[in-house]
Design a protein around this motif. Structure first.
Motif, PDB file in Angstrom:
ATOM      1  N   ILE A   1       0.835  -1.203   0.000  1.00 43.35           N
ATOM      2  CA  ILE A   1       0.000   0.000   0.000  1.00 43.35           C
ATOM      3  C   ILE A   1       0.868   1.250   0.000  1.00 43.35           C
ATOM      4  O   ILE A   1       0.641   2.197  -0.767  1.00 43.35           O
ATOM      5  CB  ILE A   1      -0.956   0.008   1.207  1.00 43.35           C
TER       6      ILE A   1
ATOM      7  N   ASN B   1       3.078   1.383  -3.404  1.00 41.86           N
ATOM      8  CA  ASN B   1       2.329   1.541  -4.657  1.00 41.86           C
ATOM      9  C   ASN B   1       1.407   2.755  -4.692  1.00 41.86           C
ATOM     10  O   ASN B   1       1.100   3.272  -5.775  1.00 41.86           O
ATOM     11  CB  ASN B   1       1.496   0.284  -4.930  1.00 41.86           C
ATOM     12  N   TYR B   2       0.948   3.208  -3.505  1.00 40.80           N
ATOM     13  CA  TYR B   2      -0.074   4.253  -3.509  1.00 40.80           C
ATOM     14  C   TYR B   2       0.274   5.519  -2.735  1.00 40.80           C
ATOM     15  O   TYR B   2      -0.252   6.584  -3.044  1.00 40.80           O
ATOM     16  CB  TYR B   2      -1.396   3.690  -2.963  1.00 40.80           C
TER      17      TYR B   2
ATOM     18  N   ARG C   1       3.370   9.596  -4.411  1.00 39.36           N
ATOM     19  CA  ARG C   1       2.799  10.946  -4.422  1.00 39.36           C
ATOM     20  C   ARG C   1       3.859  12.025  -4.268  1.00 39.36           C
ATOM     21  O   ARG C   1       3.712  13.135  -4.783  1.00 39.36           O
ATOM     22  CB  ARG C   1       1.771  11.098  -3.296  1.00 39.36           C
TER      23      ARG C   1
ATOM     24  N   THR D   1      -4.128  -5.121  -5.039  1.00 39.43           N
ATOM     25  CA  THR D   1      -4.460  -4.746  -6.419  1.00 39.43           C
ATOM     26  C   THR D   1      -5.450  -5.730  -7.025  1.00 39.43           C
ATOM     27  O   THR D   1      -6.427  -5.332  -7.690  1.00 39.43           O
ATOM     28  CB  THR D   1      -3.190  -4.696  -7.283  1.00 39.43           C
TER      29      THR D   1
ATOM     30  N   ASN E   1      -6.330   4.543   0.698  1.00 38.71           N
ATOM     31  CA  ASN E   1      -5.311   5.107  -0.181  1.00 38.71           C
ATOM     32  C   ASN E   1      -5.262   4.388  -1.523  1.00 38.71           C
ATOM     33  O   ASN E   1      -4.922   4.985  -2.540  1.00 38.71           O
ATOM     34  CB  ASN E   1      -3.930   5.028   0.477  1.00 38.71           C
ATOM     35  N   ALA E   2      -5.605   3.080  -1.507  1.00 43.89           N
ATOM     36  CA  ALA E   2      -5.510   2.282  -2.727  1.00 43.89           C
ATOM     37  C   ALA E   2      -6.641   2.556  -3.702  1.00 43.89           C
ATOM     38  O   ALA E   2      -6.528   2.248  -4.892  1.00 43.89           O
ATOM     39  CB  ALA E   2      -5.476   0.797  -2.373  1.00 43.89           C
TER      40      ALA E   2
ATOM     41  N   GLU F   1      -8.605   5.660  -3.609  1.00 42.47           N
ATOM     42  CA  GLU F   1      -9.046   7.051  -3.475  1.00 42.47           C
ATOM     43  C   GLU F   1      -9.521   7.636  -4.808  1.00 42.47           C
ATOM     44  O   GLU F   1     -10.573   8.274  -4.880  1.00 42.47           O
ATOM     45  CB  GLU F   1      -7.907   7.904  -2.905  1.00 42.47           C
ATOM     46  N   SER F   2      -8.757   7.424  -5.874  1.00 42.87           N
ATOM     47  CA  SER F   2      -9.135   7.987  -7.175  1.00 42.87           C
ATOM     48  C   SER F   2     -10.402   7.335  -7.710  1.00 42.87           C
ATOM     49  O   SER F   2     -11.232   7.993  -8.350  1.00 42.87           O
ATOM     50  CB  SER F   2      -7.996   7.813  -8.178  1.00 42.87           C
TER      51      SER F   2
END
Length: 298
Positions: A101, A104-105, A109, A225, A248-249, A251-252
Motif C-alpha cells: 500500500i 504503490n499508492y 505521491r 491490487t 489510499n488504494a 481514493e481515485s
C-alpha cells in the motif's frame, strides 16, 4: 567536549524534543544515559544548561548560548559529511523498502519531490512489511515504511501517518453498514495472515458484529491490487461483491464514482504506518534528513 559530537547531539535532541524521555526514545538510548551526557556537559562547562520542569525542559541563559553554538556545529558536521562523500566520489542513493500500500499508492505521491529536495537518487523495493524489516536488518535497504510494528531492539520506529481501511464495492453501499448488510454480501477477502484482515476482524469484534470467517467468502486473495480489480469488475446486477482495503488504494476510484465505500456502523478502521531504520544509523545525517522530510510531508 566539542570533539565528542555525540554529547552535542544528545543536547540538541533534548532541546528539540523538550523532554529527556522523548530524547531517549529518539536516540535509542536509555534515559539515564541521556541524563549522564547532559551532566557531563554541565560538569565540563561548570554551569547548568538545562532546567527540568514538570511540563518539559527550559534552557538556562548558558544553555541558550550552547544551543546556538551546537546548531553551528551540527551544520558544519553535516556539510563536512557531504564534502567527504564528494571526495570519495560516492553518490548517495536511498533505498526504501515499503509495504504494498505504501510503496504503490502513498510514496509515489511525493517521490519526485523527495529526490529533488534531498538531491539524492531514490529507489523503492515493494514487499510485505515483515520482508521489508528483514531487508532492513540485512542492510539491503536504508529505510522501511511499514504497516506493522515488528519489535526489534536493533530498529528505531517512528509513527508516520494513519491509514484508514474501508469496506468497498462497485455498487452503492449504506454509509453505516449493519451486521445484516455484511452477511448479505459476496466477499473477496485478504488471506488470514493479512494485517488488513486482522484489523477488520478486531473492528468487527469491537462492534459486536459476526466474525468475517462467517461471511459469504467467494475467494481469498493476497494482493490488494487483485482485490480492487476483482471488486471493480464484478457484476453490478448481482449481489454486491465487497472487500476491505486501504482507502489510499482506491481514493481515485472513489472520487470518480467507480467504487463506493462503507464503514462498520460508521466506525473508522485506523492503523498506524511507521518509518523504520537501523539503530546504528540514528546519527546518520542522510537518514535523519529523509525521516524529517517524511514526517513533514505526511
Amino acid at each position: 567536549m566539542l570533539t565528542d559530537f555525540a554529547k552535542i547531539t544528545t543536547f540538541l535532541t533534548v532541546v528539540r524534543e523538550k523532554s529527556f524521555s522523548k530524547a531517549s526514545a529518539k536516540l535509542g538510548i536509555s534515559q539515564p544515559a541521556v541524563t549522564q551526557q547532559i551532566k557531563f556537559i554541565e560538569d565540563y562547562l561548570e554551569v547548568q544548561v538545562v532546567d527540568r520542569k514538570k511540563n518539559g525542559i527550559k534552557l538556562t541563559k548558558e544553555g541558550q548560548m550552547l544551543y546556538a553554538i551546537a546548531l553551528k556545529l551540527e551544520k558544519c558536521v553535516s556539510n563536512a559529511e557531504k564534502e567527504v562523500l564528494k571526495i570519495m566520489n560516492k553518490d548517495v542513493s536511498f533505498i526504501f523498502g515499503a509495504s504494498f500500500i505504501i510503496g504503490n499508492y502513498i510514496l509515489p505521491r511525493f517521490l519526485n519531490n523527495l529526490k529533488d529536495d534531498l538531491h539524492n537518487d531514490v529507489s523503492i523495493n515493494v514487499s510485505v512489511s515483515h520482508e521489508a524489516i528483514e531487508d532492513l536488518l540485512d542492510k539491503k535497504i536504508d529505510i522501511a515504511l511499514v504497516e506493522n510494528y515488528v519489535a526489534n531492539e536493533d530498529i528505531i520506529y517512528k509513527e508516520w501517518m494513519e491509514d484508514e481501511i474501508v469496506i468497498f464495492s462497485n455498487q452503492r453501499l449504506p454509509k453505516k453498514a449493519t451486521a445484516e448488510d455484511l452477511l448479505s454480501y459476496k466477499w473477496v477477502c485478504r488471506n488470514p495472515d493479512s494485517n488488513t484482515r486482522q484489523i477488520f476482524k478486531k473492528n468487527l469484534e469491537k462492534a459486536n458484529f459476526p466474525d468475517c470467517d462467517t461471511f459469504d467468502v467467494t475467494s481469498e486473495v493476497t494482493s490488494a491490487t487483485t482485490i480492487v480489480q476483482t471488486v471493480l469488475h464484478s457484476d453490478k446486477n448481482l449481489t454486491p461483491t465487497v472487500s476491505v482495503v486501504s482507502k489510499n488504494a482506491i481514493e481515485s476510484l472513489l472520487k470518480s464514482g467507480a467504487l463506493f465505500e462503507s464503514r462498520i456502523n460508521n466506525q473508522k478502521m485506523i492503523r498506524k504506518l511507521y518509518i523504520a531504520y537501523r539503530k546504528e544509523k540514528k546519527n546518520d545525517v542522510f537518514i535523519n534528513n529523509v525521516v524529517d522530510y517524511l514526517l513533514k510531508v505526511k
